[in-house]
Design a protein around this motif. Structure first.
Motif, PDB file in Angstrom:
ATOM      1  N   ASP A 452       0.740  -1.486   0.006  1.00 44.99           N
ATOM      2  CA  ASP A 452       0.096  -0.189  -0.433  1.00 44.99           C
ATOM      3  C   ASP A 452       0.799   1.129   0.028  1.00 44.99           C
ATOM      4  O   ASP A 452       0.440   2.437   0.195  1.00 44.99           O
ATOM      5  CB  ASP A 452      -0.770   0.044   1.307  1.00 44.99           C
ATOM      6  CG  ASP A 452      -1.576  -0.782   1.188  1.00 44.99           C
ATOM      7  OD1 ASP A 452      -2.187  -1.254   0.191  1.00 44.99           O
ATOM      8  OD2 ASP A 452      -2.140  -1.695   2.336  1.00 44.99           O
ATOM      9  N   LEU A 453       1.905   1.436   0.141  1.00 46.53           N
ATOM     10  CA  LEU A 453       3.391   2.425   0.431  1.00 46.53           C
ATOM     11  C   LEU A 453       3.299   3.168  -0.720  1.00 46.53           C
ATOM     12  O   LEU A 453       3.123   4.572  -0.251  1.00 46.53           O
ATOM     13  CB  LEU A 453       4.124   1.387   0.352  1.00 46.53           C
ATOM     14  CG  LEU A 453       5.538   2.710   0.605  1.00 46.53           C
ATOM     15  CD1 LEU A 453       5.221   3.379   1.984  1.00 46.53           C
ATOM     16  CD2 LEU A 453       7.078   2.539   0.736  1.00 46.53           C
ATOM     17  N   ALA A 454       3.508   3.248  -2.292  1.00 47.07           N
ATOM     18  CA  ALA A 454       3.332   3.858  -3.652  1.00 47.07           C
ATOM     19  C   ALA A 454       1.902   4.803  -3.413  1.00 47.07           C
ATOM     20  O   ALA A 454       2.007   6.227  -2.808  1.00 47.07           O
ATOM     21  CB  ALA A 454       3.256   3.086  -4.554  1.00 47.07           C
ATOM     22  N   GLU A 455       0.872   4.310  -3.231  1.00 48.76           N
ATOM     23  CA  GLU A 455      -0.737   4.831  -3.077  1.00 48.76           C
ATOM     24  C   GLU A 455      -0.912   5.434  -1.807  1.00 48.76           C
ATOM     25  O   GLU A 455      -1.119   7.043  -1.887  1.00 48.76           O
ATOM     26  CB  GLU A 455      -1.948   4.028  -2.604  1.00 48.76           C
ATOM     27  CG  GLU A 455      -3.160   4.235  -3.430  1.00 48.76           C
ATOM     28  CD  GLU A 455      -3.858   3.581  -3.029  1.00 48.76           C
ATOM     29  OE1 GLU A 455      -4.509   2.265  -3.070  1.00 48.76           O
ATOM     30  OE2 GLU A 455      -5.057   4.147  -2.773  1.00 48.76           O
ATOM     31  N   HIS A 456      -0.517   5.149  -0.393  1.00 50.03           N
ATOM     32  CA  HIS A 456      -0.174   6.002   0.964  1.00 50.03           C
ATOM     33  C   HIS A 456       0.963   6.789   0.622  1.00 50.03           C
ATOM     34  O   HIS A 456      -0.114   8.294   1.314  1.00 50.03           O
ATOM     35  CB  HIS A 456       0.125   5.145   2.523  1.00 50.03           C
ATOM     36  CG  HIS A 456       0.752   5.732   3.057  1.00 50.03           C
ATOM     37  ND1 HIS A 456      -0.619   6.115   3.896  1.00 50.03           N
ATOM     38  CD2 HIS A 456       1.550   6.666   3.940  1.00 50.03           C
ATOM     39  CE1 HIS A 456       0.272   6.950   5.081  1.00 50.03           C
ATOM     40  NE2 HIS A 456       1.233   6.806   5.197  1.00 50.03           N
ATOM     41  N   LEU A 457       1.384   7.354   0.564  1.00 45.88           N
ATOM     42  CA  LEU A 457       2.988   8.807  -0.096  1.00 45.88           C
ATOM     43  C   LEU A 457       2.289   9.060  -0.810  1.00 45.88           C
ATOM     44  O   LEU A 457       2.157  10.769  -0.832  1.00 45.88           O
ATOM     45  CB  LEU A 457       3.650   7.968  -0.088  1.00 45.88           C
ATOM     46  CG  LEU A 457       4.830   6.989   0.707  1.00 45.88           C
ATOM     47  CD1 LEU A 457       5.856   6.584   0.113  1.00 45.88           C
ATOM     48  CD2 LEU A 457       4.931   7.648   1.836  1.00 45.88           C
ATOM     49  N   GLN A 458       1.357   8.579  -2.028  1.00 44.33           N
ATOM     50  CA  GLN A 458       1.062   9.901  -3.082  1.00 44.33           C
ATOM     51  C   GLN A 458       0.406  10.305  -2.685  1.00 44.33           C
ATOM     52  O   GLN A 458      -0.952  11.902  -3.159  1.00 44.33           O
ATOM     53  CB  GLN A 458       0.977   9.076  -4.477  1.00 44.33           C
ATOM     54  CG  GLN A 458       1.594   8.769  -5.725  1.00 44.33           C
ATOM     55  CD  GLN A 458       1.151   7.697  -6.689  1.00 44.33           C
ATOM     56  OE1 GLN A 458       0.476   6.662  -6.134  1.00 44.33           O
ATOM     57  NE2 GLN A 458       0.263   8.583  -8.026  1.00 44.33           N
ATOM     58  N   LYS A 459      -1.201   9.486  -1.770  1.00 46.77           N
ATOM     59  CA  LYS A 459      -2.402  10.682  -1.257  1.00 46.77           C
ATOM     60  C   LYS A 459      -1.454  11.721  -0.862  1.00 46.77           C
ATOM     61  O   LYS A 459      -1.751  13.203  -0.167  1.00 46.77           O
ATOM     62  CB  LYS A 459      -3.158   9.573  -0.359  1.00 46.77           C
ATOM     63  CG  LYS A 459      -4.306   9.268  -1.434  1.00 46.77           C
ATOM     64  CD  LYS A 459      -5.273   9.028   0.062  1.00 46.77           C
ATOM     65  CE  LYS A 459      -6.214   7.997  -0.833  1.00 46.77           C
ATOM     66  NZ  LYS A 459      -6.390   5.865  -0.072  1.00 46.77           N
ATOM     67  N   ARG A 460      -0.705  11.167   0.499  1.00 47.52           N
ATOM     68  CA  ARG A 460      -0.256  12.598   1.413  1.00 47.52           C
ATOM     69  C   ARG A 460       0.600  13.485   0.472  1.00 47.52           C
ATOM     70  O   ARG A 460       1.108  14.394   1.131  1.00 47.52           O
ATOM     71  CB  ARG A 460       0.530  12.487   2.356  1.00 47.52           C
ATOM     72  CG  ARG A 460      -0.432  10.847   3.607  1.00 47.52           C
ATOM     73  CD  ARG A 460       0.366  10.347   4.663  1.00 47.52           C
ATOM     74  NE  ARG A 460       0.897  11.314   5.509  1.00 47.52           N
ATOM     75  CZ  ARG A 460       1.779  10.536   6.507  1.00 47.52           C
ATOM     76  NH1 ARG A 460       1.608   9.579   7.040  1.00 47.52           N
ATOM     77  NH2 ARG A 460       2.008  11.532   7.612  1.00 47.52           N
ATOM     78  N   LEU A 461       0.982  13.410  -0.479  1.00 47.63           N
ATOM     79  CA  LEU A 461       1.861  14.504  -0.833  1.00 47.63           C
ATOM     80  C   LEU A 461       1.291  14.429  -2.240  1.00 47.63           C
ATOM     81  O   LEU A 461       2.076  16.396  -2.892  1.00 47.63           O
ATOM     82  CB  LEU A 461       3.165  13.568  -2.042  1.00 47.63           C
ATOM     83  CG  LEU A 461       4.105  13.121  -1.415  1.00 47.63           C
ATOM     84  CD1 LEU A 461       4.415  11.539  -2.266  1.00 47.63           C
ATOM     85  CD2 LEU A 461       4.911  13.815  -0.650  1.00 47.63           C
TER      86      LEU A 461
END
Ligand code: ATP
Length: 472
Positions: A452-461
């Motif tokens: 889930d990491l890529a999606e998690h970071l993208q959302k927060r960025l």
């Protein structure tokens, strides 16, 4: 380190940023191996990312998000007739004075209280004009052949004006519409200085917004001032550090009927902290008419016998032909980089007096979005997993792998360069396929599945939103 009741301190002066910029690879003094070149600077690995991110944000905001602006990239060296008719050859002057005591030279308008900034004396020569366009010579011709004289552009704007018809006709544009350009400009500044604030080679982001002669020009100046205030806010520049300066009539450039400068608080330590970050000018129809072959002066003579084009516009609804007026927001890339760094700079000091620097860059501007850190660099499985995570994130965001220190040191280094997220791979990660994501500003940690990491970071960025443009 225990940061109970931390005290946050903003950048106290430009020198603090100069030192951080050099220490952490944002900006280096240019030509240092030969003793430098007065006030020239080179962007390092992190500085080039920050400056590119600012330029991309500007381009996206104006050229992509709006529907009324096109982009171009014109030459730096133009036919020197451009600079004759734009008025730059005759008037692009700074007023120069010499100090009779220490023999140094200064811009007359930068002398405060009639005192020499170097030696304190008050004995100056009469001020005299100094043309600040940088000259060069084109082709293999004799040194004194006047036809070889050319200039490095002192503003990007003229490249837009001389392409007005090319853009308007190829893109089938009707007024109002704008043309944006970002690129290098050159000015032989008498006294460059204050880091990247005033250099002889610098970058501009200029946009010429073409409108009808009957448009409400002054209101449009106000509109663009408001738009830019929002854009600077989206870059993390606090409104409190900006100040609007209505340029007095007597100081307006020859082409301008109204100019508002957006000033930034570059010198918080001084009584007068403000210096120009950008200007928004109503340039009237001066530029398009001066480059046009058909424009006549009051006595009926062509004002430009050298031009082969007429840069007028035919307005279908009114069946009138005219030279459009222009509203120009002209911003400096380097001054924006400096303002962003000064606003992002913060020091956290704990109750033992220990201090850490945290660069609170907005995620969209941060040179590195995520640093992937292995907790044990002597464990090949952990290192392998961390490197694989870095590679998997790279297509969606800028990530780096770093194992050059203990975890505390690695966190501190990433805080200091503004990386919003540190992703730590530990022993547990090998079991549960999850990592720890640490937030730069809160230092809170969250356990996230690698899948889930890529999606998690993208959302927060996600970039900070800018309000959509109002209907024109
Ligand atoms: P100043 O009064 O500070 O010399 P200016 O009014 O001559 O600036 P403009 O001609 O309005 O500047 O240029 C638009 C923008 O380009 C400025 O607001 C600034 O951000 C940038 N700029 C101009 N000159 C320099 C320079 N020498 N170094 C860095 N940026 C510059």
């Amino acid at each position: 380190m225990n940061f109970v009741n931390p005290v946050f301190v903003p950048a106290p002066n430009i020198d603090t940023i100069v030192s951080l910029a050099k220490r952490r690879g944002f900006v280096f003094p240019s030509s240092e191996v030969y003793g430098g070149l007065g006030s020239a600077w080179d962007y390092g690995p992190l500085g080039v990312e920050l400056s590119n991110n600012i330029k991309q944000s500007w381009w996206r905001w104006l050229v992509y998000d709006r529907d009324d602006i096109e982009g171009i990239d014109s030459s730096i060296i133009l036919n020197s007739l451009v600079w004759k008719y734009s008025g730059h050859e005759a008037t692009f002057h700074d007023w120069l004075v010499d100090c009779r005591n220490c023999k140094d030279r200064f811009r007359a308008d930068k002398i405060v209280d009639n005192k020499c900034p170097k030696c304190g004396a008050s004995d100056f020569t009469e001020s005299r004009p100094f043309n600040t366009m940088l000259q060069t010579r084109l082709g293999a011709v004799a040194d004194d052949d006047p036809s070889a004289l050319a200039y490095l552009r002192p503003e990007t704007a003229q490249g837009i004006f001389i392409n007005f018809l090319n853009v308007q006709t190829t893109m089938r544009r009707k007024l109002p519409f704008g043309v944006a350009q970002v690129g290098k400009s050159f000015r032989n500044e008498i006294t460059p200085g204050n880091f990247i604030l005033r250099t002889r080679e610098f970058e501009q982001m200029e946009m010429e917004y073409f409108v009808s002669p009957s448009a409400e020009h002054s209101k449009l100046v106000d509109y663009w001032v408001e738009q830019y205030l929002e854009w600077f806010a989206s870059l993390g520049v606090s409104r409190e550090n900006l100040y609007l300066y209505e340029v007095p009539q007597k100081d307006l450039a020859h082409y301008s009927k109204r100019t508002v400068d957006i000033m930034y608080r570059y010198f918080p330590e001084r009584e007068k902290p403000w210096e120009e970050l950008m200007g928004i000018a109503w340039r009237t129809d001066f530029d398009l008419s001066t480059h046009s072959k058909n424009k006549l002066d009051a006595e009926g003579k062509r004002i430009n016998p050298d031009s082969t084009e007429d840069l007028s516009y035919f307005d279908e609804p009114t069946k009138q032909r005219f030279y459009p007026h222009v509203i120009e927001p002209a911003a400096g890339v380097n001054r924006t980089v400096l303002a962003v760094l000064m606003d992002a700079y913060s020091e956290k000091t704990n109750d033992k007096g220990e201090t850490r620097v945290i660069l609170k860059l907005t995620p969209q501007l941060a040179p590195i979005k995520a640093a992937i850190l292995p907790l044990a660099k002597n464990k090949p499985e952990i290192v392998g997993m961390a490197k694989a995570i870095k590679r998997s994130l790279q297509p969606v965001l800028r990530a780096v792998y770093d194992d050059t220190g203990g975890i505390g040191k690695l966190y501190a280094r990433q805080d200091e360069i503004g990386t919003p997220f540190c992703v730590t791979v530990d022993h547990q990660s090998l079991e549960d396929e999850a990592v720890t994501v640490r937030d730069r500003d809160t230092w809170e940690q969250e356990r996230i599945k690698v899948s889930d990491l890529a999606e998690h970071l993208q959302k927060r960025l996600k970039p900070y939103p800018i309000a959509p443009p109002e209907a024109q």
